[in-house]
Motif scaffolding. Sequence first.
Motif, PDB file in Angstrom:
ATOM      1  N   PRO A 180     110.647  40.158 101.852  1.00 22.73           N
ATOM      2  CA  PRO A 180     109.703  40.792 100.931  1.00 22.73           C
ATOM      3  C   PRO A 180     110.252  42.108 100.372  1.00 22.73           C
ATOM      4  CG  PRO A 180     108.984  41.043 103.203  1.00 22.73           C
ATOM      5  CD  PRO A 180     110.157  40.143 103.229  1.00 22.73           C
ATOM      6  N   SER A 187     113.007  43.763  95.300  1.00 24.95           N
ATOM      7  CA  SER A 187     113.401  44.643  94.188  1.00 24.95           C
ATOM      8  C   SER A 187     113.243  46.107  94.566  1.00 24.95           C
ATOM      9  CB  SER A 187     112.602  44.306  92.940  1.00 24.95           C
ATOM     10  OG  SER A 187     111.252  44.626  93.122  1.00 24.95           O
ATOM     11  N   PHE A 241     113.758  47.312  97.587  1.00 26.81           N
ATOM     12  CA  PHE A 241     114.950  47.628  98.377  1.00 26.81           C
ATOM     13  C   PHE A 241     116.148  47.862  97.470  1.00 26.81           C
ATOM     14  CE2 PHE A 241     113.055  45.519 102.260  1.00 26.81           C
ATOM     15  CZ  PHE A 241     112.998  46.697 102.960  1.00 26.81           C
ATOM     16  N   ARG A 242     116.234  47.038  96.439  1.00 27.40           N
ATOM     17  CA  ARG A 242     117.345  47.179  95.502  1.00 27.40           C
ATOM     18  C   ARG A 242     117.361  48.574  94.885  1.00 27.40           C
ATOM     19  NH1 ARG A 242     116.673  43.251  90.844  1.00 27.40           N
ATOM     20  NH2 ARG A 242     115.786  45.122  89.951  1.00 27.40           N
ATOM     21  N   THR A 243     116.181  49.006  94.431  1.00 28.83           N
ATOM     22  CA  THR A 243     116.085  50.342  93.831  1.00 28.83           C
ATOM     23  C   THR A 243     116.447  51.424  94.848  1.00 28.83           C
ATOM     24  OG1 THR A 243     114.256  49.450  92.583  1.00 28.83           O
ATOM     25  CG2 THR A 243     114.602  51.809  92.447  1.00 28.83           C
ATOM     26  N   PHE A 244     115.960  51.257  96.080  1.00 30.00           N
ATOM     27  CA  PHE A 244     116.245  52.261  97.103  1.00 30.00           C
ATOM     28  C   PHE A 244     117.745  52.381  97.338  1.00 30.00           C
ATOM     29  CE2 PHE A 244     111.888  51.513  99.257  1.00 30.00           C
ATOM     30  CZ  PHE A 244     111.294  52.214  98.235  1.00 30.00           C
ATOM     31  N   LEU A 283     117.467  56.762 101.090  1.00 31.42           N
ATOM     32  CA  LEU A 283     116.510  57.541 100.305  1.00 31.42           C
ATOM     33  C   LEU A 283     116.430  58.988 100.754  1.00 31.42           C
ATOM     34  CD1 LEU A 283     113.406  55.292  99.697  1.00 31.42           C
ATOM     35  CD2 LEU A 283     114.777  56.453  97.999  1.00 31.42           C
ATOM     36  N   GLU A 289     117.003  49.864  84.816  1.00 29.02           N
ATOM     37  CA  GLU A 289     117.465  49.213  86.034  1.00 29.02           C
ATOM     38  C   GLU A 289     117.612  47.709  85.852  1.00 29.02           C
ATOM     39  OE1 GLU A 289     115.136  49.705  89.543  1.00 29.02           O
ATOM     40  OE2 GLU A 289     116.555  48.483  90.668  1.00 29.02           O
TER      41      GLU A 289
END
Lengths: 323, 331
Positions: A131, A134, A136-139, B61, B316
Motif C-alpha cells: 500500500p 506512490s 513511498f515513491r515521493t518520500f 524524510l 513528479e
Amino acid sequence: MRFLKGKKPQKSLYELQEEATEQNKTLKKSRRAGSNRRDRRGKRISVLYLLPSILGVLLFFVLPFLIVIYYSVIDNPINGEFVLFDNFVMVFNNAAFKQAAKNTLMFSATAVPLAVVLSMLLAMMLESKIPFKSQFRTFFLSPMMVPIASVVLIWQVLFHYNGMMNEIIGWFGKDKVDWLNSAYAQVVIVVLFLWKNLGYNMILFMAALSSIPKDILEVAVLESASPFQIFWHIKLRYMSSTILFVTIMSLINSFKVFREIYLLKGDYPYDTMYMLQHFMNNTFGKLDYQKMSAAAIMMAVVMVVIIGILFITENYFGKDVEG
Amino acid sequence: MMGKRIGTGRNGKKRQFIDLVMSEDRWNKQVKRKKKLRDTRKIVKVSLVTLFAACFAVLFLMPIVLTITNSFMSASEISANYGQVFATTDTGGKVYISERVNLKFIPDLVSFSQYITVLFKSPEYLLKFWNSVILVVPIVGFQLLVAMGASFGFTRYRGRIKEMIFFVYIILMLMPYQVTLVPNYLVSDWLHILDTNWAIWLPGVFSPFAVFLLTKYMRRIPVSVMEAAQIDGAGEWQIFQKICMPLCKGAMCSVAILIFIDYWNMVEQPLILLSDPEKHPLSVFLSKINAGEIGLAFAVATIYMVPPILVFLYGEDYLVEGITYQGGIKG
C-alpha cells in the motif's frame, strides 16, 4: 478474324520476365537516387539541428579541455616550454595525489555499486504489491529537493562527536565515534551519497521493471521457474541497459559529492575524505595549473576506460533483448 | 496405492498426491486451509515489506522535516540545541564546539522570528533568491531548447561520426566540474563575460547532460514513425515539431526537473566565475551562513526549498513517466 489477324507476335515468358526485372531495376534506381538526394538533404538539415549544441560544447567544454591538455604538457604558463610527461610523473609521485586517487577510487567503487544494487532492491520492494506505493515513491525522492547547505547542516548535527548518531550508539553501550574525523568518514560520505541518489535510481529501475513484457514473466511462472531464476534470466536481462544508465548517472553524481564534502570540511578534510577534486581545487588555489591539468587528464583517461568497459559489458550482456 | 496427481505444484515444489478414496469434502477443506495459510503468509509478507519501506521513508524524510520544523524555532532555542558556539575554522569549514548537540524535531515554541528576519528585516536574502531565479530559469529553458535540437540531430541519420560525437558528449558530461574549472575561467575571460551572468548561463545552456538524456529517449521513438511522416512529405522541421516534440514532452519535463534541481544547488560555478558577491545566488550564500545565524539558515533553506518542491509536485508524474523509456533505450 480480326483479333487473330492483328495478333502481335507473342513474347516468350522468359522475355517478359526479363523486361519486368529491367523495369524494376530502373524503377529502383530512380527511387534510390531520389531517396539518396532526400537523404543527403535530410542529413544536412539534421546536422543543422546539432550545430548550436556542438558549437557551444566546443567552446565551453572541448576548448577548455584542450587548454587542460596544453597545460599538462608545458612547464608553466609563462614559459610555455614543452616538457611532455614531466608533469604526469610529478603528479603521479605526489603523495597527496595518490591519496586522493585512492580515496576517489574507493569511494566510487563502493558507492556506485551500492547505489545500483540498493536502488534495484528498493524498486523491487515497491513493485511487490504494497500500500501507499506512490507516497513511498515521493518520500524516497524527497532528498533531491533539500538544498545542499541544509543537508550539510543536518549531516553535521547527526555525525558530530556529540551528535545523534553517537547517542544512538551509546544506547547500545558502544563507544563514541568521531565520524567525520576518523576512518569512518568515508562511510558517512557513502551514506550521504546513497541517501541522496537512491530515490532517483529507484524510479529508473521501477520504470524498467514495469516495461518488462508481462507474458514472458507469466510463461516463466507457468514453467515453474523460481523467483531467483526469473530475476536472473529475465529481469536482469531486460534491465541491463537501465543498469548501465543508472551506473552512469551514479558515477556522475558520485563526483558531485565533492560539493557536500567541501561544505562539510573545507579544503583539507580528514585523509579518507580527500578526493581528487580536493586535489584539483587546492592546486588551482595555489595556481599550480600544470599539476591540476595532469591530474585532470589522468582522471579523464580513467573515465574513458571505465565508460568503455561499461558499454562493452552492456552490449555483451543485453544484446539479445531489444528495447 | 492409487494416486491422482493434482497440479504440478508451483515453483516446482512438492507435488501433491491424494488418494482417490479421499472424499471431495475433505479435499475441499484441505484446499481451503492451504489457501488461508497462503493468504496469511502473504499478508505478513506485505506488512513486513511495508514496515521496512516505512522505516526507510522516515530516514529519507528526516532532513526535510528537520529543516522545516527547526525553521520555526527561535534563535535562542536553536543555539541551545545546537551549541553555544558555531565557529568557523580557518579552512572555511564549520565546526561545532558545543558540549552537546541536540537534534530536536518539534520546537518548544513556534516562532516566526526567523522568517520575519529573512523576509522583512534583511532584503539581501530576497535579493539572492531573485539572483538564483535569474540564473537558473534561463539555463533550464535554453538548455532544453538546445538539447532538443541536438538530440534530434543525434537521432536522425545516425552514422559513425555522430556516434563518436555522442560518445564524446558522454565523456564530457561525466567530467567533474573541477576538471574544466580553470579553463572555463580562462575562456570566460577571453570572451569578456567574466563576472557577468553570461559566464554562468552559457556553459549551463550548452551542457551535454540534457542532450544525453533526451537523445537516449528520442532514439526510443520507432524509426518507422518518422519514416512514415517523411513518406507523407514531412520535412525535418515538421518531423521535429510534430512528432519528436510531442512524444518527448514527458522526457523534457523530467529533464527540466533534473536540470533545475542541479543548478538550483550550484555552488562552485558562481564562486569562481562571479567575483561580485552581490550577484551570487542564494545557494552560495546559504552555504556560507555561519556563526550565530544557524537558525536563519534553516528558515532560508526552507524558503529555498519551496521552488524545488513546487516543481517536484507539479512534475513528479512527468519525472516518472519521462524516465519510463529512458532506462530501456539502447544507445
